[in-house]
Design a protein around this motif. Structure first.
Motif, PDB file in Angstrom:
ATOM      1  N   VAL A 207       6.451  -9.242   7.231  1.00 37.90           N
ATOM      2  CA  VAL A 207       6.677  -8.240   6.178  1.00 37.90           C
ATOM      3  C   VAL A 207       5.329  -7.730   5.686  1.00 37.90           C
ATOM      4  O   VAL A 207       4.446  -8.527   5.354  1.00 37.90           O
ATOM      5  N   ASP A 208       5.163  -6.405   5.649  1.00 41.01           N
ATOM      6  CA  ASP A 208       3.925  -5.852   5.120  1.00 41.01           C
ATOM      7  C   ASP A 208       3.781  -6.275   3.656  1.00 41.01           C
ATOM      8  O   ASP A 208       4.742  -6.220   2.887  1.00 41.01           O
ATOM      9  N   PRO A 209       2.578  -6.717   3.239  1.00 41.18           N
ATOM     10  CA  PRO A 209       2.410  -7.162   1.851  1.00 41.18           C
ATOM     11  C   PRO A 209       2.822  -6.121   0.820  1.00 41.18           C
ATOM     12  O   PRO A 209       3.289  -6.478  -0.263  1.00 41.18           O
ATOM     13  N   VAL A 210       2.627  -4.831   1.134  1.00 42.06           N
ATOM     14  CA  VAL A 210       3.019  -3.819   0.160  1.00 42.06           C
ATOM     15  C   VAL A 210       4.521  -3.832  -0.066  1.00 42.06           C
ATOM     16  O   VAL A 210       5.010  -3.612  -1.181  1.00 42.06           O
ATOM     17  N   VAL A 211       5.292  -4.108   0.976  1.00 40.90           N
ATOM     18  CA  VAL A 211       6.747  -4.187   0.839  1.00 40.90           C
ATOM     19  C   VAL A 211       7.122  -5.386  -0.028  1.00 40.90           C
ATOM     20  O   VAL A 211       8.008  -5.302  -0.887  1.00 40.90           O
ATOM     21  N   THR A 212       6.429  -6.511   0.184  1.00 40.67           N
ATOM     22  CA  THR A 212       6.679  -7.706  -0.626  1.00 40.67           C
ATOM     23  C   THR A 212       6.540  -7.389  -2.106  1.00 40.67           C
ATOM     24  O   THR A 212       7.366  -7.812  -2.935  1.00 40.67           O
ATOM     25  N   TYR A 213       5.511  -6.610  -2.462  1.00 36.76           N
ATOM     26  CA  TYR A 213       5.290  -6.268  -3.874  1.00 36.76           C
ATOM     27  C   TYR A 213       6.258  -5.183  -4.341  1.00 36.76           C
ATOM     28  O   TYR A 213       6.903  -5.319  -5.395  1.00 36.76           O
ATOM     29  N   MET A 214       6.377  -4.122  -3.576  1.00 36.14           N
ATOM     30  CA  MET A 214       7.118  -2.955  -4.045  1.00 36.14           C
ATOM     31  C   MET A 214       8.612  -3.231  -4.212  1.00 36.14           C
ATOM     32  O   MET A 214       9.272  -2.610  -5.033  1.00 36.14           O
ATOM     33  N   ARG A 215       9.149  -4.169  -3.450  1.00 36.37           N
ATOM     34  CA  ARG A 215      10.586  -4.430  -3.593  1.00 36.37           C
ATOM     35  C   ARG A 215      10.926  -5.225  -4.849  1.00 36.37           C
ATOM     36  O   ARG A 215      12.091  -5.432  -5.158  1.00 36.37           O
ATOM     37  N   THR A 216       9.889  -5.646  -5.585  1.00 35.29           N
ATOM     38  CA  THR A 216      10.138  -6.312  -6.867  1.00 35.29           C
ATOM     39  C   THR A 216      10.263  -5.317  -8.016  1.00 35.29           C
ATOM     40  O   THR A 216      10.641  -5.703  -9.129  1.00 35.29           O
ATOM     41  N   LEU A 217       9.943  -4.042  -7.769  1.00 31.57           N
ATOM     42  CA  LEU A 217       9.926  -3.041  -8.837  1.00 31.57           C
ATOM     43  C   LEU A 217      11.313  -2.457  -9.063  1.00 31.57           C
ATOM     44  O   LEU A 217      12.103  -2.309  -8.138  1.00 31.57           O
ATOM     45  N   GLU A 218      11.574  -2.097 -10.308  1.00 28.06           N
ATOM     46  CA  GLU A 218      12.888  -1.586 -10.679  1.00 28.06           C
ATOM     47  C   GLU A 218      12.864  -0.071 -10.825  1.00 28.06           C
ATOM     48  O   GLU A 218      11.851   0.522 -11.191  1.00 28.06           O
ATOM     49  N   SER A 219      14.000   0.535 -10.572  1.00 24.19           N
ATOM     50  CA  SER A 219      14.154   1.973 -10.802  1.00 24.19           C
ATOM     51  C   SER A 219      14.289   2.234 -12.297  1.00 24.19           C
ATOM     52  O   SER A 219      15.020   1.522 -12.995  1.00 24.19           O
ATOM     53  N   GLU A 220      13.572   3.234 -12.779  1.00 24.51           N
ATOM     54  CA  GLU A 220      13.630   3.585 -14.206  1.00 24.51           C
ATOM     55  C   GLU A 220      14.446   4.842 -14.455  1.00 24.51           C
ATOM     56  O   GLU A 220      15.124   4.953 -15.482  1.00 24.51           O
ATOM     57  N   VAL A 221      14.343   5.823 -13.544  1.00 24.70           N
ATOM     58  CA  VAL A 221      15.083   7.072 -13.694  1.00 24.70           C
ATOM     59  C   VAL A 221      15.638   7.466 -12.327  1.00 24.70           C
ATOM     60  O   VAL A 221      15.240   6.930 -11.285  1.00 24.70           O
ATOM     61  N   GLU A 222      16.563   8.403 -12.319  1.00 25.89           N
ATOM     62  CA  GLU A 222      17.184   8.844 -11.078  1.00 25.89           C
ATOM     63  C   GLU A 222      16.137   9.427 -10.138  1.00 25.89           C
ATOM     64  O   GLU A 222      15.282  10.214 -10.551  1.00 25.89           O
ATOM     65  N   PRO A 223      16.177   9.039  -8.862  1.00 29.01           N
ATOM     66  CA  PRO A 223      15.212   9.598  -7.903  1.00 29.01           C
ATOM     67  C   PRO A 223      15.232  11.125  -7.914  1.00 29.01           C
ATOM     68  O   PRO A 223      16.284  11.748  -8.012  1.00 29.01           O
ATOM     69  N   GLY A 224      14.034  11.698  -7.838  1.00 26.35           N
ATOM     70  CA  GLY A 224      13.903  13.149  -7.795  1.00 26.35           C
ATOM     71  C   GLY A 224      13.795  13.822  -9.141  1.00 26.35           C
ATOM     72  O   GLY A 224      13.622  15.044  -9.202  1.00 26.35           O
ATOM     73  N   THR A 225      13.846  13.050 -10.232  1.00 30.05           N
ATOM     74  CA  THR A 225      13.852  13.665 -11.561  1.00 30.05           C
ATOM     75  C   THR A 225      12.539  13.498 -12.324  1.00 30.05           C
ATOM     76  O   THR A 225      12.365  14.098 -13.375  1.00 30.05           O
ATOM     77  N   ARG A 226      11.615  12.676 -11.799  1.00 22.89           N
ATOM     78  CA  ARG A 226      10.351  12.449 -12.503  1.00 22.89           C
ATOM     79  C   ARG A 226       9.227  12.275 -11.492  1.00 22.89           C
ATOM     80  O   ARG A 226       9.365  11.555 -10.508  1.00 22.89           O
ATOM     81  N   TRP A 227       8.083  12.952 -11.774  1.00 20.25           N
ATOM     82  CA  TRP A 227       6.887  12.738 -10.963  1.00 20.25           C
ATOM     83  C   TRP A 227       6.021  11.684 -11.632  1.00 20.25           C
ATOM     84  O   TRP A 227       5.792  11.729 -12.847  1.00 20.25           O
ATOM     85  N   GLN A 228       5.557  10.719 -10.834  1.00 18.69           N
ATOM     86  CA  GLN A 228       4.636   9.702 -11.339  1.00 18.69           C
ATOM     87  C   GLN A 228       3.719   9.282 -10.203  1.00 18.69           C
ATOM     88  O   GLN A 228       4.187   8.836  -9.153  1.00 18.69           O
ATOM     89  N   TYR A 229       2.422   9.421 -10.416  1.00 17.04           N
ATOM     90  CA  TYR A 229       1.469   9.099  -9.355  1.00 17.04           C
ATOM     91  C   TYR A 229       1.567   7.622  -9.006  1.00 17.04           C
ATOM     92  O   TYR A 229       1.530   6.755  -9.889  1.00 17.04           O
ATOM     93  N   ASN A 230       1.674   7.330  -7.697  1.00 13.68           N
ATOM     94  CA  ASN A 230       2.000   5.974  -7.273  1.00 13.68           C
ATOM     95  C   ASN A 230       1.391   5.696  -5.895  1.00 13.68           C
ATOM     96  O   ASN A 230       1.956   6.070  -4.867  1.00 13.68           O
ATOM     97  N   THR A 231       0.230   5.049  -5.891  1.00 16.02           N
ATOM     98  CA  THR A 231      -0.426   4.730  -4.632  1.00 16.02           C
ATOM     99  C   THR A 231       0.391   3.768  -3.785  1.00 16.02           C
ATOM    100  O   THR A 231       0.386   3.844  -2.550  1.00 16.02           O
ATOM    101  N   GLY A 232       1.106   2.866  -4.424  1.00 19.36           N
ATOM    102  CA  GLY A 232       1.939   1.929  -3.679  1.00 19.36           C
ATOM    103  C   GLY A 232       2.934   2.629  -2.792  1.00 19.36           C
ATOM    104  O   GLY A 232       3.231   2.176  -1.675  1.00 19.36           O
ATOM    105  N   GLU A 233       3.452   3.760  -3.253  1.00 21.62           N
ATOM    106  CA  GLU A 233       4.445   4.472  -2.455  1.00 21.62           C
ATOM    107  C   GLU A 233       3.826   5.153  -1.242  1.00 21.62           C
ATOM    108  O   GLU A 233       4.499   5.305  -0.214  1.00 21.62           O
ATOM    109  N   THR A 234       2.564   5.553  -1.332  1.00 13.99           N
ATOM    110  CA  THR A 234       1.913   6.066  -0.127  1.00 13.99           C
ATOM    111  C   THR A 234       1.794   4.957   0.905  1.00 13.99           C
ATOM    112  O   THR A 234       1.947   5.191   2.116  1.00 13.99           O
ATOM    113  N   ASN A 235       1.530   3.749   0.448  1.00 12.83           N
ATOM    114  CA  ASN A 235       1.487   2.632   1.376  1.00 12.83           C
ATOM    115  C   ASN A 235       2.850   2.373   2.003  1.00 12.83           C
ATOM    116  O   ASN A 235       2.939   2.006   3.183  1.00 12.83           O
ATOM    117  N   LEU A 236       3.918   2.598   1.245  1.00 16.95           N
ATOM    118  CA  LEU A 236       5.258   2.512   1.832  1.00 16.95           C
ATOM    119  C   LEU A 236       5.463   3.609   2.875  1.00 16.95           C
ATOM    120  O   LEU A 236       6.096   3.376   3.914  1.00 16.95           O
TER     121      LEU A 236
END
Length: 399
Positions: A207-236
């Motif tokens: 498992v890529d380490p970034v996946v290990t970390y990122m899958r612990t994060l929770e959704s806060e708002v509906e996808p597509g409704t908020r922009w937030q700069y996120n380097t972790g997601e580029t790694n995904l």
């Protein structure tokens, strides 16, 4: 020089070659980074490290080819740089930006090229988030090759380990535009922020380490409704591409682009603790090779008669896809956009590739700002971009 093990934001090992004599050894060791977090390095440590990251960290090479694209020299630009109503010289601007290398290419000709801080035309320099825009280009290539079904495909189709996490229902497009709605903290000054911690996890087998970390994060708002700069997601995004194409990112980048557009040198891409490229960061290349990539983008992503990315890819990638709350600006597919149709790859500490299709213009720069990210430095760099645009306009614009 003694060997050190350094875990940074990239979680990489450090083993430096021995300098020629004891004096060089002492001087070099005084600048070797020792902090666990690259964002916490001192300015002298960054000055030392940025042009030699491949000596400090495990990397995967991005091979070039035997031939390279010549960059013919054109006449110099008559620049008038105005910042906060005051006229600045080039020397003052470069000193302010702590620029290591800057090149301006207009209509395929080098109109300005300057190096400082001990760098020269052959110096590779780390890119930080400029790499994000190269990674997003690989998504386009993978779509064109049929490896990724579409931008609207679920991320979990390509990273099944994310199922049951905050990324359920998030699409590839929403990763590219940073609109997943998942919680994230990108504070570069906070050693406990997500961006400081996400690559410091203990790797799990397979498992890529970034996946290990990122899958612990929770959704806060509906996808597509908020922009937030996120380097972790580029790694995904990088994991999506690597899984989809079945090869490391550096190999795919070389196969599709790097070895075919006349790069003068190999690139080097830092890998994480799992041995995978850090997709949101850390490609090292010369400023001229960053500019050559910009010329590839300016040309619409074609090499000869082959279209590497889908028709209209960069027109969409370099256009506002998400509102970032800044007048005249937006975010595309991992590119920062301006409403005049120009767009830019931007990395912390002053790295950048600016592309202006209307003016047939590319500007690439490397450097080491005193801080990772600060509005004043960004605005002064934008003022330099505007000065170049105005100089080109005064000559009659593009081609």
């Amino acid at each position: 020089m003694k060997k050190l093990i350094l875990a940074t934001a990239a979680t990489f090992g450090l083993a430096l070659a021995s300098p020629a004599n004891a004096q060089d050894t002492a001087e070099a060791e005084s600048h070797v980074p020792t902090d666990l977090n690259i964002l916490m390095w001192t300015q002298p440590q960054r000055d030392f490290a940025f042009p030699r990251m491949e000596e400090l960290a495990p990397v995967r090479t991005i091979p070039n080819a035997d031939t390279f694209r010549e960059l013919p020299r054109g006449p110099g630009l008559d620049l008038a740089i105005a910042i906060d109503g005051e006229s600045w010289t080039l020397d003052r601007y470069f000193a302010d930006q702590r620029a290591a290398g800057v090149i301006v290419i207009h209509n395929g000709e080098v109109r300005l090229e300057r190096y400082r801080m001990g760098a020269d035309v052959d110096t590779r320099w780390t890119s930080f988030s400029v790499a994000k825009s190269l990674t997003s280009t690989l998504v386009g290539a993978a779509i064109a090759d049929g490896h990724i079904a579409s931008l609207d495909a679920p991320v979990t189709d390509y990273i099944p380990e994310l199922r049951g996490s905050g990324y359920d229902g998030v699409t590839v497009r929403q990763l590219l535009t940073m609109t997943s709605g998942v919680r994230w903290n990108e504070d570069y000054t906070d050693p406990n922020s997500d961006v400081s911690l996400f690559n410091q996890v203990t790797p799990e087998p397979g498992v890529d380490p970034v996946v290990t970390y990122m899958r612990t994060l929770e959704s806060e708002v509906e996808p597509g409704t908020r922009w937030q700069y996120n380097t972790g997601e580029t790694n995904l995004i990088g994991v999506v591409v690597a899984n989809a194409v079945g090869m490391p990112l550096a190999d795919y980048l070389s196969q599709k682009i790097w070895s075919r557009i006349g790069m003068a040198q190999d690139g080097e891409w830092i890998v994480n603790a799992g041995g995978n490229e850090i997709a949101g960061c850390c490609i090292s290349a010369t400023v001229r090779d960053y500019a050559r990539f910009g010329l590839f983008v300016l040309g619409g992503g074609t090499i000869g008669d082959e279209r590497v990315v889908p028709e209209g890819w960069f027109a969409a990638a370099g256009t506002r896809q998400a509102d970032i709350g800044a007048p005249g600006r937006g975010y595309g597919y991992q590119w920062w956009t301006f409403d005049d149709s120009s767009f830019a790859a931007q990395g912390i500490f002053g790295q950048g590739i600016f592309i202006d299709p209307a003016r047939n213009l590319v500007i690439a720069s490397n450097g080491n700002w005193p801080v990772a990210s600060e509005a004043g430095y960004r605005e002064r760099r934008n003022a330099f971009y505007r000065a170049v645009q105005m100089a080109v306009d005064a000559e009659g614009g593009g081609e």
